[in-house]
Design an enzyme around this catalytic site. Structure first.
Site, PDB file in Angstrom:
ATOM      1  N   ASP A  66      27.857  -6.757 -17.199  1.00 57.94           N
ATOM      2  CA  ASP A  66      28.437  -5.337 -17.634  1.00 57.94           C
ATOM      3  C   ASP A  66      28.946  -5.023 -18.844  1.00 57.94           C
ATOM      4  O   ASP A  66      29.487  -3.784 -19.146  1.00 57.94           O
ATOM      5  CB  ASP A  66      29.300  -4.966 -16.188  1.00 57.94           C
ATOM      6  N   SER A  67      29.028  -6.214 -19.530  1.00 56.84           N
ATOM      7  CA  SER A  67      29.245  -5.881 -21.033  1.00 56.84           C
ATOM      8  C   SER A  67      28.005  -4.842 -21.839  1.00 56.84           C
ATOM      9  O   SER A  67      28.216  -4.511 -22.678  1.00 56.84           O
ATOM     10  CB  SER A  67      29.366  -7.162 -21.784  1.00 56.84           C
TER      11      SER A  67
ATOM     12  N   ASP B  38      25.801  -8.865 -13.155  1.00 61.61           N
ATOM     13  CA  ASP B  38      27.126  -8.330 -12.639  1.00 61.61           C
ATOM     14  C   ASP B  38      27.065  -7.132 -11.694  1.00 61.61           C
ATOM     15  O   ASP B  38      26.218  -6.166 -11.868  1.00 61.61           O
ATOM     16  CB  ASP B  38      27.844  -7.796 -13.933  1.00 61.61           C
TER      17      ASP B  38
ATOM     18  N   LYS C  19      27.106 -11.406  -9.741  1.00 61.52           N
ATOM     19  CA  LYS C  19      28.492 -11.916 -10.375  1.00 61.52           C
ATOM     20  C   LYS C  19      29.225 -11.037  -9.756  1.00 61.52           C
ATOM     21  O   LYS C  19      29.022  -9.858 -10.113  1.00 61.52           O
ATOM     22  CB  LYS C  19      28.327 -12.270 -11.812  1.00 61.52           C
TER      23      LYS C  19
ATOM     24  N   GLU D 191      33.720 -10.352 -10.136  1.00 66.35           N
ATOM     25  CA  GLU D 191      34.892 -10.577 -10.634  1.00 66.35           C
ATOM     26  C   GLU D 191      35.911 -10.452  -9.678  1.00 66.35           C
ATOM     27  O   GLU D 191      35.993  -9.774  -9.024  1.00 66.35           O
ATOM     28  CB  GLU D 191      35.431  -9.667 -11.806  1.00 66.35           C
TER      29      GLU D 191
ATOM     30  N   GLU E 177      36.711 -17.296 -18.018  1.00 65.77           N
ATOM     31  CA  GLU E 177      36.980 -16.278 -19.299  1.00 65.77           C
ATOM     32  C   GLU E 177      38.235 -16.303 -19.919  1.00 65.77           C
ATOM     33  O   GLU E 177      39.154 -16.082 -19.126  1.00 65.77           O
ATOM     34  CB  GLU E 177      36.261 -14.960 -19.105  1.00 65.77           C
TER      35      GLU E 177
END
Ligand code: KIV
Length: 288
Positions: free
Chosen positions: A67-68, A106, A136, A138, A205
């Site tokens: 999602d960057s 993501d 993925k 978070e 991260e």
């Protein structure tokens, strides 16, 4: 939708080749086996067909549709604005360019936090509509029930601990996480809980290298680090950062493998110059 074959079909993993000399497809099982065999896992982001094709054909093990994309592709300051539909679009473009790599996408902010049911629906859409091989998420202990629900439905999950950019407004900074003992212990426990919930790997991260090494020892699934030192089972970078396309972003952990900003600027300037000088197109570049 691309199909992931397992090692049981006789193919070897990405660090080897299949009997006909072509690399085998990388699966979630492959990356777990790479950890067991002490082979490092390479992961890069991609958000579109052309880049995904180059990265896949170069031999990457895992492609992350991160999602960057919110920062890199859309120009937002954070990953928070990204929607599930936008992520599905990026993932569809990437999957069309990939033959071999494992493709993970993501789940964006607020597509999985409200209920486990919502998370399962979002994961299912990502798999069915984009054809990715896993998602993925978070977060740590607060999402382990959700992770279990998704994995139980047959959808592989990659965890993400440490600096979790979707929580930027809670943390207020992108500084290194878990430097204090209490947060480090919590992160270690979270990693174990994610593995117990069924995650097949975990991104770490921006945490101290020693902590990343400890987590990597404590779990049997691979850890993939970004700013987390050399002892993780694999490494991930944002493609545009490592290619030098984002020259204002200079964190200590980033190694630039190219200066594409310079290459592209010079190419565009060369084109402008030739157009203005009526040097393009020449006689070989036109139709009679
Ligand atoms: O969105 C992303 O690109 C990521 C990587 C930095 C791990 O989550």
């Amino acid at each position: 939708m691309s199909t992931q074959t397992s090692k049981s079909d006789g193919n070897q993993n990405r660090s080897g080749t299949s009997p006909n000399g072509r690399p085998a497809k990388v699966t979630t099982q492959t990356v777990v086996e790479m950890k067991e065999a002490g082979k490092k896992i390479s992961m890069l982001t991609a958000y579109d067909f052309t880049m995904a094709k180059i990265v896949d054909q170069a031999g990457i093990d895992v492609i992350l549709v991160g999602d960057s994309a919110s920062n890199v592709m859309a120009g937002h300051e954070t990953t928070v604005p990204m929607t599930l539909d936008q992520m599905i679009y990026h993932a569809q473009c990437v999957v069309r360019g990939v033959e071999t790599a494992l493709v993970i996408a993501d789940l964006p902010f607020m597509s999985f936090q409200v209920t486990a049911k919502e998370a399962l629906i979002s994961s299912g859409r990502m798999m069915k509509e984009a054809g990715v091989h896993g998602v993925k998420l978070e977060g740590g202990r607060t999402i382990t029930d959700t992770v279990k629900r998704i994995v139980d439905a047959g959808i592989p999950v990659m965890g993400h601990l440490g600096l979790t950019p979707q929580s930027i407004y809670k943390f207020g900074t992108y500084k290194v996480r878990a430097k204090e003992n209490a947060e480090a212990e919590q992160l270690l426990e979270d990693a174990v809980k994610l593995e117990e919930a069924g995650a097949f790997s975990i991104v770490l991260e921006k945490i101290p290298s020693a902590l990343a090494a400890k987590v990597t020892d404590a779990v049997s699934v691979p850890t993939i680090g970004i700013g987390a030192g050399p002892d993780c089972d694999g490494q991930v970078l944002v493609l545009h950062d490592m290619l030098g396309l984002n020259k204002d972003f200079k964190p200590r952990f980033l190694r630039r493998y190219a200066d594409l900003d310079k290459v592209m600027t010079e190419a565009v300037q060369g084109y402008i110059k030739d157009v203005k000088a009526v040097d393009f197109p020449n006689e070989n570049e036109r139709y009679e």
